[in-house]
Motif scaffolding. Structure first.
Motif, PDB file in Angstrom:
ATOM      1  N   CYS A 107     -51.111  15.060   3.395  1.00 53.62           N
ATOM      2  CA  CYS A 107     -50.284  16.266   3.474  1.00 53.62           C
ATOM      3  C   CYS A 107     -50.349  17.053   2.172  1.00 53.62           C
ATOM      4  CB  CYS A 107     -48.838  15.907   3.808  1.00 53.62           C
ATOM      5  SG  CYS A 107     -47.917  15.163   2.448  1.00 53.62           S
ATOM      6  N   SER A 108     -49.785  18.238   2.206  1.00 56.15           N
ATOM      7  CA  SER A 108     -49.705  19.086   1.014  1.00 56.15           C
ATOM      8  C   SER A 108     -48.415  18.781   0.255  1.00 56.15           C
ATOM      9  CB  SER A 108     -49.709  20.560   1.413  1.00 56.15           C
ATOM     10  OG  SER A 108     -48.536  20.883   2.140  1.00 56.15           O
ATOM     11  N   LYS A 109     -48.376  19.195  -0.979  1.00 53.32           N
ATOM     12  CA  LYS A 109     -47.169  19.019  -1.786  1.00 53.32           C
ATOM     13  C   LYS A 109     -45.993  19.761  -1.156  1.00 53.32           C
ATOM     14  CE  LYS A 109     -45.419  19.571  -6.512  1.00 53.32           C
ATOM     15  NZ  LYS A 109     -45.735  20.034  -7.896  1.00 53.32           N
ATOM     16  N   LYS A 110     -46.267  20.902  -0.555  1.00 53.69           N
ATOM     17  CA  LYS A 110     -45.229  21.714   0.067  1.00 53.69           C
ATOM     18  C   LYS A 110     -44.504  20.955   1.176  1.00 53.69           C
ATOM     19  CE  LYS A 110     -44.699  26.022   2.694  1.00 53.69           C
ATOM     20  NZ  LYS A 110     -45.430  27.218   3.242  1.00 53.69           N
ATOM     21  N   ASN A 111     -45.243  20.129   1.922  1.00 55.43           N
ATOM     22  CA  ASN A 111     -44.674  19.429   3.072  1.00 55.43           C
ATOM     23  C   ASN A 111     -44.384  17.948   2.797  1.00 55.43           C
ATOM     24  OD1 ASN A 111     -44.830  21.720   4.772  1.00 55.43           O
ATOM     25  ND2 ASN A 111     -47.014  21.345   5.058  1.00 55.43           N
ATOM     26  N   LEU A 112     -44.467  17.541   1.544  1.00 54.01           N
ATOM     27  CA  LEU A 112     -44.380  16.122   1.210  1.00 54.01           C
ATOM     28  C   LEU A 112     -43.034  15.508   1.601  1.00 54.01           C
ATOM     29  CD1 LEU A 112     -45.649  13.628  -0.083  1.00 54.01           C
ATOM     30  CD2 LEU A 112     -44.782  14.416  -2.299  1.00 54.01           C
ATOM     31  N   VAL A 113     -41.939  16.183   1.349  1.00 52.97           N
ATOM     32  CA  VAL A 113     -40.618  15.619   1.644  1.00 52.97           C
ATOM     33  C   VAL A 113     -40.514  15.272   3.127  1.00 52.97           C
ATOM     34  CG1 VAL A 113     -38.140  16.081   1.727  1.00 52.97           C
ATOM     35  CG2 VAL A 113     -39.464  16.751  -0.281  1.00 52.97           C
ATOM     36  N   TYR A 114     -40.977  16.175   3.988  1.00 55.76           N
ATOM     37  CA  TYR A 114     -40.919  15.915   5.430  1.00 55.76           C
ATOM     38  C   TYR A 114     -41.754  14.701   5.806  1.00 55.76           C
ATOM     39  CZ  TYR A 114     -41.982  16.128  10.361  1.00 55.76           C
ATOM     40  OH  TYR A 114     -42.156  15.783  11.682  1.00 55.76           O
ATOM     41  N   TYR A 115     -42.977  14.651   5.308  1.00 56.07           N
ATOM     42  CA  TYR A 115     -43.873  13.574   5.721  1.00 56.07           C
ATOM     43  C   TYR A 115     -43.467  12.215   5.160  1.00 56.07           C
ATOM     44  CZ  TYR A 115     -47.083  16.596   8.205  1.00 56.07           C
ATOM     45  OH  TYR A 115     -47.636  17.461   9.133  1.00 56.07           O
ATOM     46  N   LEU A 116     -42.902  12.178   3.980  1.00 52.16           N
ATOM     47  CA  LEU A 116     -42.430  10.904   3.446  1.00 52.16           C
ATOM     48  C   LEU A 116     -41.256  10.372   4.269  1.00 52.16           C
ATOM     49  CD1 LEU A 116     -42.597  11.297  -0.441  1.00 52.16           C
ATOM     50  CD2 LEU A 116     -44.256  10.228   1.104  1.00 52.16           C
TER      51      LEU A 116
END
Length: 224
Positions: A203-212
């Protein structure tokens, strides 16, 4: 209601690679942008990278190298699959990789049914992939097994039941697994949305919180 992560903590003895290999023969591997050893090797060449893995295993008297969750990597800038003009760069790995030779048995992490499978073709992609659906303490989730051999998906069917520890597949080589040194990409997914036989593993840094949040650390299950 318990969280999925808390449910995982209650489980023991889960392996997704050859059950005869004890955890004492696992060794961690770092493939992040801070690993200067990678600058000395052309890790985009699967043969050279496989030699790098073999050297690491020998030095550590190990049979499996593991790691990679929430790891920022340069490995993905080789393909437009992770980098294009319309989206942010995807270079943060959100599964666990287990590096060992092609042909190694891959095991179902828990009791589950086949939710989806496909040959996700193309450089940098998963190659043959299987996704299992599980339920634990009334919570539904999925496990993804990527970079498999072609024969792993030749006779499988949607809804097939696999028991915990049962052989699910075998690992593929670089000719079918997206061009990587042989390894298993193992990932936990809470909400798979409309995906069927694929799911982002980077994933990208922008979407990291969601994916984690949606893809918990696989080591909560494996406990290596």
């Amino acid at each position: 209601m318990p969280t999925l992560e808390n449910s995982f903590l209650k489980l023991e003895n889960i392996k997704v690679i050859d059950s005869t290999i004890p955890y004492s023969e696992y060794t961690p591997i770092e493939l992040s942008v801070t690993n200067t050893d990678l600058f000395k090797n052309d890790i985009k060449n699967p043969d050279i990278f496989e030699d790098y893995i073999e050297d690491l295993l020998q030095k550590n008297n190990a049979k499996i190298a593991y790691g990679g969750y929430n790891e920022v990597r340069n490995l993905y800038n080789q393909t437009h699959l992770f980098n294009d003009e319309q989206s942010d760069e995807r270079n943060i790995h959100i599964g666990m990789d287990l590096w060992i030779k092609a042909g190694t048995p891959v095991l179902a992490a828990l009791d589950g049914t086949v939710y989806g499978f496909d040959f996700n073709a193309g450089k940098g992609n998963y190659g043959p992939t299987i996704i299992l659906k599980h339920t634990i303490e009334n919570q539904c989730f999925y496990t993804l097994y990527g970079h498999l051999s072609v024969k792993s998906i030749e006779h499988i069917e949607i809804g097939t039941v696999f028991k915990k520890g049962q052989t699910l597949a075998t690992l593929g080589d670089s000719s079918v697994n997206g061009g990587y040194s042989p390894h298993l990409h193992f990932q936990i997914i809470k909400n798979i949305e409309d995906n069927f036989s694929d799911y982002p593993g980077v994933c990208s840094k922008k979407n990291l919180v969601y994916y984690l949040e949606n893809c918990p650390d696989p080591n909560l299950l494996l406990k290596i």
